[in-house]
Design a protein around this motif. Structure first.
Motif, PDB file in Angstrom:
ATOM      1  N   LEU A 165      42.027  56.943 -50.998  1.00  0.00           N
ATOM      2  CA  LEU A 165      41.774  56.333 -49.680  1.00  0.00           C
ATOM      3  C   LEU A 165      42.773  55.184 -49.455  1.00  0.00           C
ATOM      4  CD1 LEU A 165      39.598  55.895 -47.780  1.00  0.00           C
ATOM      5  CD2 LEU A 165      38.604  53.995 -49.005  1.00  0.00           C
ATOM      6  N   GLU A 166      43.113  54.707 -50.694  1.00  0.00           N
ATOM      7  CA  GLU A 166      43.935  53.236 -50.435  1.00  0.00           C
ATOM      8  C   GLU A 166      45.394  54.079 -50.279  1.00  0.00           C
ATOM      9  OE1 GLU A 166      41.948  49.970 -52.970  1.00  0.00           O
ATOM     10  OE2 GLU A 166      43.538  50.653 -53.849  1.00  0.00           O
ATOM     11  N   ARG A 179      45.789  56.918 -48.654  1.00  0.00           N
ATOM     12  CA  ARG A 179      46.161  57.255 -47.188  1.00  0.00           C
ATOM     13  C   ARG A 179      46.234  56.075 -46.226  1.00  0.00           C
ATOM     14  NH1 ARG A 179      41.594  60.145 -46.023  1.00  0.00           N
ATOM     15  NH2 ARG A 179      40.489  59.326 -47.807  1.00  0.00           N
ATOM     16  N   ALA A 180      45.401  54.939 -46.523  1.00  0.00           N
ATOM     17  CA  ALA A 180      45.832  53.899 -45.861  1.00  0.00           C
ATOM     18  C   ALA A 180      47.269  53.291 -45.596  1.00  0.00           C
ATOM     19  CB  ALA A 180      44.783  52.567 -46.476  1.00  0.00           C
TER      20      ALA A 180
END
Ligand SMILES: Nc1ncnc2c1ncn2[C@@H]1O[C@H](COP(=O)(O)OP(=O)(O)OP(=O)(O)O)[C@@H](O)[C@H]1O
Ligand SMILES: [Mg+2]
Lengths: 352, 519
Positions: A225-226, A228-229
């Motif tokens: 998630l991080e 992709r952020a």
């Protein structure tokens, strides 16, 4: 105005995306082969017969198929070494160099501890290979995180240095009594196990496992998630409290480690010896595959498979049809061209 | 489906949109919309966030294609497949984010857009045409200036000039006043008035009802993708428009003055002698001394571009303190990482949600979690607890009366919904210090009230707020103390009661500069 689409809606959306993906790549490959057929025609060959030859020699026999898989295994790893950093927006063109460093480090292990049993030696070589690749990727990653130099340039520059380091060790210290350009054959305990009496070795399993791991990492975990952020908007990610610099360095190093692992599997599995200039550009091929596949794990598997068919088939064409090997590069270039040009009728234009 | 008839002819009728519908996955953005635009009118388009205003205008400009419905120009059916077609029909649009190229001069930017651009650029001719037009409509800009050097208001003038020079007869302006300072808004309206006198039609989207009453001829209200009605300006009133937009009357927030027990509590945030060095075109902060106490809203007034962005960023830790110290809850945090600052309870609503706070291609749900990944990670990070994210966020949304879809990419949210997303995210988990820049940019009236009352609620719970805004009205209403930023310095400190907007306005524009602010 704002209802969330329900779960069924979502899964049908994913199915649609997958279909779209398959159709798109399928069509692209067909187009590339049509182009290449033209070239074959011009050079006086029968394209249909040639394609039939390619097919029978690769997918048509179990030996041919196993050779395709052998060619594919290291590409899975080198493509992954590009795909992972690309999720952060990092362009790792340095897989070739990282691969050489991985091979170099693990060869040291293989030569220095050649008497150890393989359950000690192989893990040691894997770790060494990964360290070698990671070190080589750390330099560009660190410089990039400091905001000093773009990683594209540094990784590319380091590519020409790594083979020299390998040559230095091989010519200077490690070469076998007979040849100056390669080490003595590795002891059996330093060789990756092979399957089914073919040249397929453990690297295939490692590659597939890492692809699955990559998919899981990006899809489910906190780190995915991080990442992709960061890839989506690095400045916003920093403001949102994600340690962007740490990620840049760490992910670059992991990419390098995977490339180093590819180098290790080449010397320990495929060759069983360290040759100077052994790679023949598998590192660059990984870059190509990763970009063709858009960095997706399934895409990497499919693309490396197709490219391996082209390679193996190309070897055959060269032998039986007396075509120059360069013809294969023409076919590859066509594939690349078609994919990058993304013919507009293949793209669904709902957005426009 | 009913047969679409061409509209009755009317001497000054220009564009008619009939039965326009547009659906996005899961959302009906436009539902059989009819809209008539006359020559020489300013037509205001009103509606709550996500009502479908931008979508409708993007259809008219050829940026989206309608699912059904037709467009007529002068009674003739018109097919608009692309912005190119729209420009051939003399329709021009200024988007919410401008599309100028920063490294080019004004004249070059405009020349690039001209329909009759020759192979050899005749910049002299372009300059001449710019000068003629800008004199006529009082749209003064220097054709030789680089766009990157222009203020937002000036860039907007360039956008309008660009459309005028390409012979547009209908101008669509999507929330043009959103980023403008009050005096720039007045100037814009004068320009629009001049254009109307020359027979141009203008469609103006805005959320500020006083602006609508001030400058428009007719007003169309949208709600949930449908037209609620069109009223001539003289027949309209603010309360009537609000009722059309929301189906109910709204009452403004009650602002209680908080009692800060100064001395009893230590300040949440304390900046002492902070200097920064900005990269590129930013402003350097000079000798900033600032305290924010628990239960206090400190307003920061100033024309944007005078160090507001840098102030927020330096508190968060995005840019370094070159000199000076930063204290949070009594502890030195000058060199703490952003992650550490956020973990200790700082929230930040930056001025531009799309570029500074959101990952555009990630879903709303994922965007909601990225500031608090440590909180929602399970099994050491192998899994994210999305259910917990939803529960927490839904709580805040319910409190504020917002609702957002979970699974759409942030990029596809309407301008106001994007702002709502960031506000909801940053106000969840009871932050102890909130930095809010241009909190209500792009929000409709109802959401503005909700955002304001959420801030006041947070203050009552003991949070400190640094409220950066260009709207003096907002600052006077909410702040317990006010500071004024000009050219990176604090040039005034007041309690709202001790001052008036006249004095602050002068300080903001640097027209009554005190001796210590000359650099
Ligand atoms: N490209 C897109 N993909 C999916 N949904 C979209 C897209 N564009 C708009 N929408 C949806 O359509 C609806 C209407 O959006 P639109 O931008 O027209 O609203 P708006 O009236 O301009 O609101 P605001 O005042 O907040 O700008 C919203 O729910 C939005 O999420
Ligand atoms: Mg909008």
């Amino acid at each position: 105005m704002t209802q969330s689409p329900d779960a069924r809606n979502r899964s049908s959306f994913i199915a649609e995306k997958l279909m779209h993906f398959l159709v798109r790549y399928g069509l692209m490959i067909v187009i590339a082969f049509l182009f290449f057929g033209l070239i074959l025609l011009i050079s006086g060959e029968d394209p249909i017969q040639s394609y039939r030859d390619i097919f029978t020699s690769t997918l048509g026999s179990s030996y041919g198929f196993s050779e395709v898989v052998v060619a594919m295994s290291p590409m899975l790893l080198t493509a992954l070494a590009v795909a992972l950093p690309s999720r952060l927006g990092l362009i790792n063109v340095g897989v070739e160099g990282q691969l050489y460093m991985g091979a170099c480090f693990s060869t040291w292990g293989a030569l220095a501890f050649s008497n150890s049993p393989s359950w000690i030696l192989l893990p040691l070589m894997i770790v060494l290979g990964m360290i070698g690749g990671a070190l080589w990727a750390f330099i560009p990653g660190y410089l990039r995180a400091l905001g000093l130099v773009n990683e594209t340039i540094t990784t590319l520059l380091l590519n020409s240095v790594a083979p020299m380091i390998v040559s230095f060790f091989v010519f200077g210290f490690w070469h076998s009594p007979m040849d100056t350009n390669k080490t003595p054959n590795f002891s059996p305990s330093a060789r990756l196990p092979k399957f089914f009496d073919t040249r397929i070795d453990l690297s295939l399993v490692i590659g597939l496992a890492l692809l699955v791991l990559f998919w899981f990492l990006m899809r489910y975990t906190r780190w995915g998630l991080e990442m992709r952020a960061i890839g989506g908007n690095p400045l916003a990610a920093r403001r949102n409290g994600i340690p962007v610099k740490t990620y840049l360095i760490a992910v670059m190093c992991i990419g390098g480690a995977i490339a180093g692992l590819a180098g290790m599997t080449q010397v320990s599995g495929y060759y069983g010896v360290l040759l100077v200039n052994f790679s023949r550009g598998i590192g660059y091929m990984g870059f190509l595959i990763s970009w063709l596949a858009g960095g997706s794990p399934l895409g990497i598997l499919l693309t490396s498979f197709v490219i391996s068919i082209i390679f193996s088939g190309g070897n055959l064409l060269q032998l039986t049809r007396d075509l120059p090997y360069a013809v294969i590069n023409v076919l590859l270039a066509f594939t690349l061209f078609v994919v990058l040009a993304r013919p507009s009728f293949l793209i669904n234009r709902k957005e426009a | 489906m009913p047969k679409l008839l061409p509209p009755e002819s009317h001497p000054t009728l220009m564009i008619s949109m009939r039965e326009i519908s547009k659906t996005f996955p899961g959302v009906v953005a436009n539902d059989r919309i009819d809209l008539d635009i006359y020559r020489a009118e300013i037509h205001a388009l009103l509606g709550e966030n996500g009502a479908g205003k931008s979508t409708l205008m993007k259809i008219l400009y050829g940026f989206y294609r309608a699912d059904s419905g037709r467009i007529f120009l002068d009674g003739q059916s018109l097919s608009i497949q692309s912005p190119h077609d729209a420009r051939l029909a003399q329709i021009g649009m200024v988007f919410q984010d401008f599309t100028l190229i920063p490294a080019f001069s004004v004249a070059e930017n405009i020349a690039l857009f001209l329909p009759d651009l020759g192979a050899v650029l005749d910049i002299k001719d372009v300059n001449l045409r710019i000068e003629q037009l800008s004199a006529r409509y009082n749209l003064k800009v220097n054709p030789h200036a680089m766009v990157s050097e222009l203020s937002i208001g000036e860039q907007q003038k360039v956008e309008i000039l660009k459309l005028l020079l390409s012979d547009a007869r209908l101008l669509i302006l999507d929330e043009p006043t959103r980023v403008l300072a009050p005096h720039e808004v007045d100037a814009l309206f004068q320009v629009l008035d001049g254009l109307r006198k020359d027979g141009l039609a203008i469609i103006l989207i805005t959320h500020k009802i006083n602006e609508v009453m001030e400058c428009s001829d007719r007003i169309t209200v949208l709600r949930r993708g449908r037209v609620v009605g069109t009223v001539p300006q003289p027949d309209a009133s603010e309360s009537m428009l609000v009722e059309m937009m929301f189906e109910k009357k709204l009452s403004d927030v009650e602002v209680s003055r908080s009692v800060i027990r100064k001395g009893a509590l230590q300040p949440l945030l304390k900046l002492h002698g902070v200097y920064t060095r900005s990269e590129g075109l930013g402003v350097n902060l000079v000798d900033i001394d600032l305290e924010v106490c628990p239960g206090e809203i400190v307003g920061v007034a100033g024309v944007s571009g005078n160090g507001q962005k840098e102030l927020g960023d330096v508190v968060l830790g995005m840019i370094k303190c070159l000199k000076g110290t930063k204290n949070l809850f009594g502890k030195g945090v000058t060199h703490h990482s952003i992650q550490r600052m956020r973990k200790s309870g700082i929230s930040y609503i930056p001025e531009n949600p799309l570029t500074m706070a959101a990952a555009p291609f990630m879903t709303v749900l994922e965007n909601m979690a990225v500031t608090k990944t440590w909180r929602y990670a399970r099994q050491g990070g192998l899994r994210m607890d999305w259910q917990a994210v939803m529960t927490d966020i839904e709580n805040t949304m319910k409190r504020m009366g917002f609702s957002l879809p979970w699974y759409v990419p942030a990029r596809s949210l309407s301008g106001g919904n994007l702002q709502r997303m960031i506000i909801v995210r940053e106000l969840t988990h009871d932050p102890r210090l909130i930095i809010a820049s241009y909190l209500t940019r792009g929000l409709d009236v109802q959401s503005t009230i909700a955002a304001h009352s959420a801030l006041i609620q947070a203050r009552e719970n003991g949070a400190g707020v640094l409220l950066i805004s260009e709207s003096l009205e907002e600052l006077f209403k909410l702040s317990d103390r006010l500071i004024v930023l000009y050219a990176g310095r604090i040039v005034g400190r007041f309690r709202p009661k001790e001052t008036d907007s006249y004095e602050i306005g002068h300080l903001m524009t640097g027209t009554k500069v005190q001796h210590d602010t000359k650099s």
